[in-house]
Design an enzyme around this catalytic site. Sequence first.
Site, PDB file in Angstrom:
ATOM      1  N   ASN A 194       0.855  -1.188   0.000  1.00  0.00           N
ATOM      2  CA  ASN A 194       0.000   0.000   0.000  1.00  0.00           C
ATOM      3  C   ASN A 194       0.889   1.235   0.000  1.00  0.00           C
ATOM      4  OD1 ASN A 194      -1.882   1.960   0.364  1.00  0.00           O
ATOM      5  ND2 ASN A 194      -2.595   1.262   2.385  1.00  0.00           N
TER       6      ASN A 194
ATOM      7  N   LYS B  67      -0.099   4.198  -0.223  1.00  0.00           N
ATOM      8  CA  LYS B  67      -0.811   5.320   0.394  1.00  0.00           C
ATOM      9  C   LYS B  67      -0.670   6.571  -0.480  1.00  0.00           C
ATOM     10  CE  LYS B  67      -0.325   3.028   4.773  1.00  0.00           C
ATOM     11  NZ  LYS B  67      -0.176   3.094   6.206  1.00  0.00           N
TER      12      LYS B  67
ATOM     13  N   GLU C  38      -7.098   4.434   7.793  1.00  0.00           N
ATOM     14  CA  GLU C  38      -6.860   5.861   7.533  1.00  0.00           C
ATOM     15  C   GLU C  38      -8.075   6.516   6.879  1.00  0.00           C
ATOM     16  OE1 GLU C  38      -3.099   5.349   5.552  1.00  0.00           O
ATOM     17  OE2 GLU C  38      -2.170   4.795   7.451  1.00  0.00           O
TER      18      GLU C  38
HETATM   19  P1  13P Z   1       3.077   0.244   7.506  1.00  0.00           P
HETATM   20  O1  13P Z   1       3.549  -1.054   6.930  1.00  0.00           O
HETATM   21  O2  13P Z   1       3.832   1.431   6.993  1.00  0.00           O
HETATM   22  O3  13P Z   1       2.959   0.194   8.993  1.00  0.00           O
HETATM   23  O4  13P Z   1       1.582   0.463   6.944  1.00  0.00           O
HETATM   24  C1  13P Z   1       0.683  -0.549   7.088  1.00  0.00           C
HETATM   25  C2  13P Z   1      -0.534  -0.189   6.343  1.00  0.00           C
HETATM   26  O5  13P Z   1      -1.302   0.642   6.773  1.00  0.00           O
HETATM   27  C3  13P Z   1      -0.762  -0.839   5.047  1.00  0.00           C
HETATM   28  O6  13P Z   1      -2.033  -0.588   4.597  1.00  0.00           O
END
Ligand code: 13P
Length: 543
Positions: free
Chosen positions: A290, A292, A378
């Site tokens: 992800n 993001k 999120e």
């Molecule tokens: P991290 O691996 O950066 O903690 O993020 C996890 C996440 O939210 C994947 O969707």
Amino acid sequence: MHTIAAAALLATAHALQLPWKPAAVAAPPSAPAAIAADDHRRAVIGGHNWLTHAPPSYFARDKLTVKGPRANTDVGAPVDATRPLVKLGDVAVGSWSCSEGGWLSPAPRTSTEWFIMLEGEGSVDEEDGTRHRFAAGDVVVLPRGWSGRWDVQKDLHKVWAVHTHADDGRSTSPVIATPSQMSDGDIYKAGDTAVRVWTRQPGPVEVRDKATTESIYVLSGEMFVTNQDGSAVRCVAGDTVALPRGWTGRYDVASAVKAVSVVVGKETTSAAAPAPSHAGGKRRPIVGGNWKCNPATASSLDELCRNFDGVAPYLDKCDVYVCPSNLHVALVKDNFTPGIHVAPQNCNFKGCGAYTGEMSVDQIQDLGLGWVLIGHSERRGEFGLPTPAESNQLMATKLQYILDQGLNCVFCIGEPLSIRQKGIQAVLAECADQLTDIVPILRQLSDKSRVVIAYEPVWAIGTGEAATPEQAQETHKGIRDWIAANVDRATADAIRIQYGGSANAGNAPELSSFPDIDGFLVGGASLKPEIADIVKAIAEAKV
Ligand code: 13P
């Protein structure tokens, strides 16, 4: 057929020598578009014991033979034409075209017909007048016993397979699947006839004494299919391949192949039909990256895509998807090793229209994508801003819409720190709360691999403090037990549950060794080359 196959494959002949060298197979794939224009490829008619192959040129409309005036015509003056390809026991394969017009087909059929529409538009009516319309790209099944009327609204052309069999009491209603419904799984199953969509990832598949007769229409990708004597054909989009019961040979998939196939006979766990992800009680691991809201510049995308090149050796054992930011999806979707899925990070709940800032499944599918991720914490109110949180009810509406449209879904859940601090029962109660609205959806879902639950404890996301393997296992098992109690045991056993929250190359091997951890949803580490080590860890742990 041996010499024909060899001549048709001059360009790749070196790759077709046995013993097989997978590396050589992976090298030559060229764009399917170039192949489609490659009319010199000839049909290889195999028949009993051998593969039969027809490129689109074999079924070109000017190669079909006109059948003469149709009986019972009551609309227009339709002219139809046909070309058989092969007959394998009680299964025949060929092509048919027909110009506009309509006629009655009053005699109940003595065989089940399957076809894929290459061009045109038409409909079949049931005797009670129920009309089933179909258009280019659709797959249609006309079961044994159907009778009614045919209408061709726009010149049509199709590739068909017909299975002649005894009356087994099956429903006589036509079944139609549109291109958006062509995700892996059965479109139709009755008696010993199944019409199914499957995707096969790059790599070799050996087949010994095939249990079923199978007629395959390739939708995308590239593979080589080899008889036991070493003769082989290259198959790309638009090709038809028929394999008889008892066939022994192999597939070597160069770039992920998606196909629709008609399978006739009693199925064992034959390699010809890919096993479901939970076959034999095993769930196929799955890792997602992800990204993001990263990266800041489009110029960095190529480097991020290249980080995923290292997962290629594991794609036959592990599903891999990437969630780029919405702005970047279309820019990167063709820039990954074939077999890696691109999954947008969100989608709306309804379709196209006045939904400012949203994306629909239609748009996602139009880009050729098969997966979408929803419900990330999120977006469920964890931005720390007074933005409206996406509710459990909204998630259920989205999931139903996504599955109905034929897309697969990663469904995220997870608890905040305040709940974790209350202990595992509070955590499981929160997970149950986030899953309750999708219980009826999971119950109805026939292919459980189409929904993946990503369990991501909010307190572990982006903190560098992953859940301990024991915590993650305890929570995954608790979720699975809850699904067994509230959905059903089969769903609980089959559904894949990923762990997310500071997963990285260091902690992935130990997390992977726990039985209820089926993969990872990776944030920060998916922006680095270590993503390949994470995929390697789970792929090797679950063999
Ligand atoms: P991290 O691996 O950066 O903690 O993020 C996890 C996440 O939210 C994947 O969707």
